[in-house]
Design an enzyme around this catalytic site. Structure first.
Site, mmCIF file in Angstrom:
data_model
loop_
_atom_site.group_PDB
_atom_site.id
_atom_site.type_symbol
_atom_site.label_atom_id
_atom_site.label_comp_id
_atom_site.label_asym_id
_atom_site.label_seq_id
_atom_site.Cartn_x
_atom_site.Cartn_y
_atom_site.Cartn_z
ATOM 1 C CG ASP A 1 24.224 29.474 -0.912
ATOM 2 O OD1 ASP A 1 24.005 29.678 0.259
ATOM 3 O OD2 ASP A 1 23.253 29.765 -1.857
ATOM 4 C CE LYS B 1 19.804 36.000 -1.542
ATOM 5 N NZ LYS B 1 19.432 34.741 -0.708
ATOM 6 C CG ASP C 1 -0.358 0.168 2.511
ATOM 7 O OD1 ASP C 1 0.964 0.056 2.392
ATOM 8 O OD2 ASP C 1 -0.791 -0.066 3.687
ATOM 9 C CD GLU D 1 0.893 2.146 5.995
ATOM 10 O OE1 GLU D 1 1.159 1.070 6.704
ATOM 11 O OE2 GLU D 1 -0.507 2.973 6.288
ATOM 12 C CG ASP E 1 22.187 36.258 1.841
ATOM 13 O OD1 ASP E 1 22.902 36.129 2.842
ATOM 14 O OD2 ASP E 1 21.313 35.845 1.656
ATOM 15 N NE ARG F 1 12.346 36.995 -0.308
ATOM 16 C CZ ARG F 1 12.622 35.619 -0.773
ATOM 17 N NH1 ARG F 1 11.691 35.280 -1.754
ATOM 18 N NH2 ARG F 1 13.492 35.063 -0.385
ATOM 19 N NE ARG G 1 15.864 25.355 1.817
ATOM 20 C CZ ARG G 1 15.698 25.367 0.756
ATOM 21 N NH1 ARG G 1 16.338 26.130 -0.174
ATOM 22 N NH2 ARG G 1 15.462 23.985 0.085
ATOM 23 C CD GLN G 2 8.257 24.914 4.214
ATOM 24 O OE1 GLN G 2 7.332 24.976 5.017
ATOM 25 N NE2 GLN G 2 8.690 24.380 3.461
#
Length: 295
Positions: A219, A193, A33, A35, A163, A195, A92-93
């Site tokens: 980076d 940078k 299924d 899983e 940045d 946005r 990053r959130q």
């Protein structure tokens, strides 16, 4: 005992060698299924009092593997579970960017914390995400390792960060390179940078003179490579000699490697926090030193 997630097998093996610890046999299965089932069938707490799970959470499946492996070794009766996230997905959130959105890094940190006595993660994009763990996760700095694969013959090098906020990353690589070569370390600068929207960012080199010089772009994470490839193209318009790209976490999704190569990047060097073609240097020695601290 070192226990590896399916996406961190090379690093886990290297760490086992560094620590002179056995590497557990791990099986990764999937039920009809869909899983997942990550297990350690031969693991015995009689052989060790500490299990170190090494797993970069590069996908939702990888997050679930961590939870299952934590539970498996705990079920086997191990006394201490240490979880190492070489790369922490959703890191990053770290805030709710719009009304109604979750703080995803907090959500995954809470889940992982339930099965770990100690958590380490390598160079998180936002170090504040460590506070979401209980107890607080330890951020392990490995950016200095990125100097190792750089050529010894860099010409009047410039070390650029994406940045101003990440300029310490470029300084770390510059200092490590200078120490290795025993000479002047080189200049440090950063990209400008801008946005343009919630998802679109424009990045361009600063006014530092680059004509005839080698540039090392540093980076923490490279994902699509789109904005960086545009910036590298501008560097070439300004007469740069060679451009090397270094990053701690080489996600390099989709055609990122091709984009950067077409833009004129001489070489891309990353660590093995995310295993792939750019993973030319290992963070195992750095993690081993951190794991041995306070143990």
């Amino acid at each position: 005992m070192i226990v590896s997630g399916s996406r961190s097998q090379t690093l886990a093996a290297a760490l086992a060698r560094e620590l002179e610890q056995p590497l557990a046999a791990v099986e990764y299965d999937r039920f009809p299924d869909g899983e997942l089932l990550a297990s350690v069938p031969d693991f015995s707490a009689a052989d060790t009092d500490r299990a170190v799970i090494v797993a970069s959470t590069v996908s939702s499946d990888a997050h679930l593997e961590v939870l299952q492996l934590q539970d498996a070794v705990r079920e086997a009766g191990v006394e201490e579970v240490v979880t190492v996230l070489p790369y922490m997905g959703y890191g990053r959130q770290d805030e709710a960017f719009e009304a109604g959105q979750p703080i995803s890094s907090r959500a995954v940190a809470r889940a992982i914390s339930t099965g770990a006595d100690r958590v380490l993660t390598v160079d998180p994009h936002e170090e504040g995400v460590c506070d979401f763990f209980e107890p607080t996760a330890e951020a392990v700095a490995a950016a200095g390792r990125l100097a190792d694969p750089l050529p010894a013959d860099l010409t009047d090098p410039v070390f650029l960060s994406p940045d101003a906020g990440a300029i310490e990353l470029a300084e770390t690589v510059r200092d490590a390179y200078g120490e290795r070569e025993g000479e002047d370390e080189g200049e440090v600068d950063y990209f400008e940078k801008t946005r343009l929207s919630g998802e679109e960012v424009e990045i361009s080199p600063s006014d530092t003179a680059v004509e005839g010089r080698d540039v090392v772009v540093t980076d923490d994470i490279i994902a699509t490579g789109s904005t960086m490839s545009e910036a590298v193209a501008i560097l070439h318009e300004r007469g740069v000699d060679r451009v090397f790209v270094t990053c701690v976490h080489p996600l390099l999704t989709s055609n990122a490697y091709t984009k950067l190569s077409r833009a004129g990047v001489e070489a891309i060097y990353g660590t093995d926090t995310i295993e792939g073609p750019a993973s030319v240097v290992s963070v195992a020695p750095t993690l081993a030193a951190a794991l041995e601290t306070n143990y």
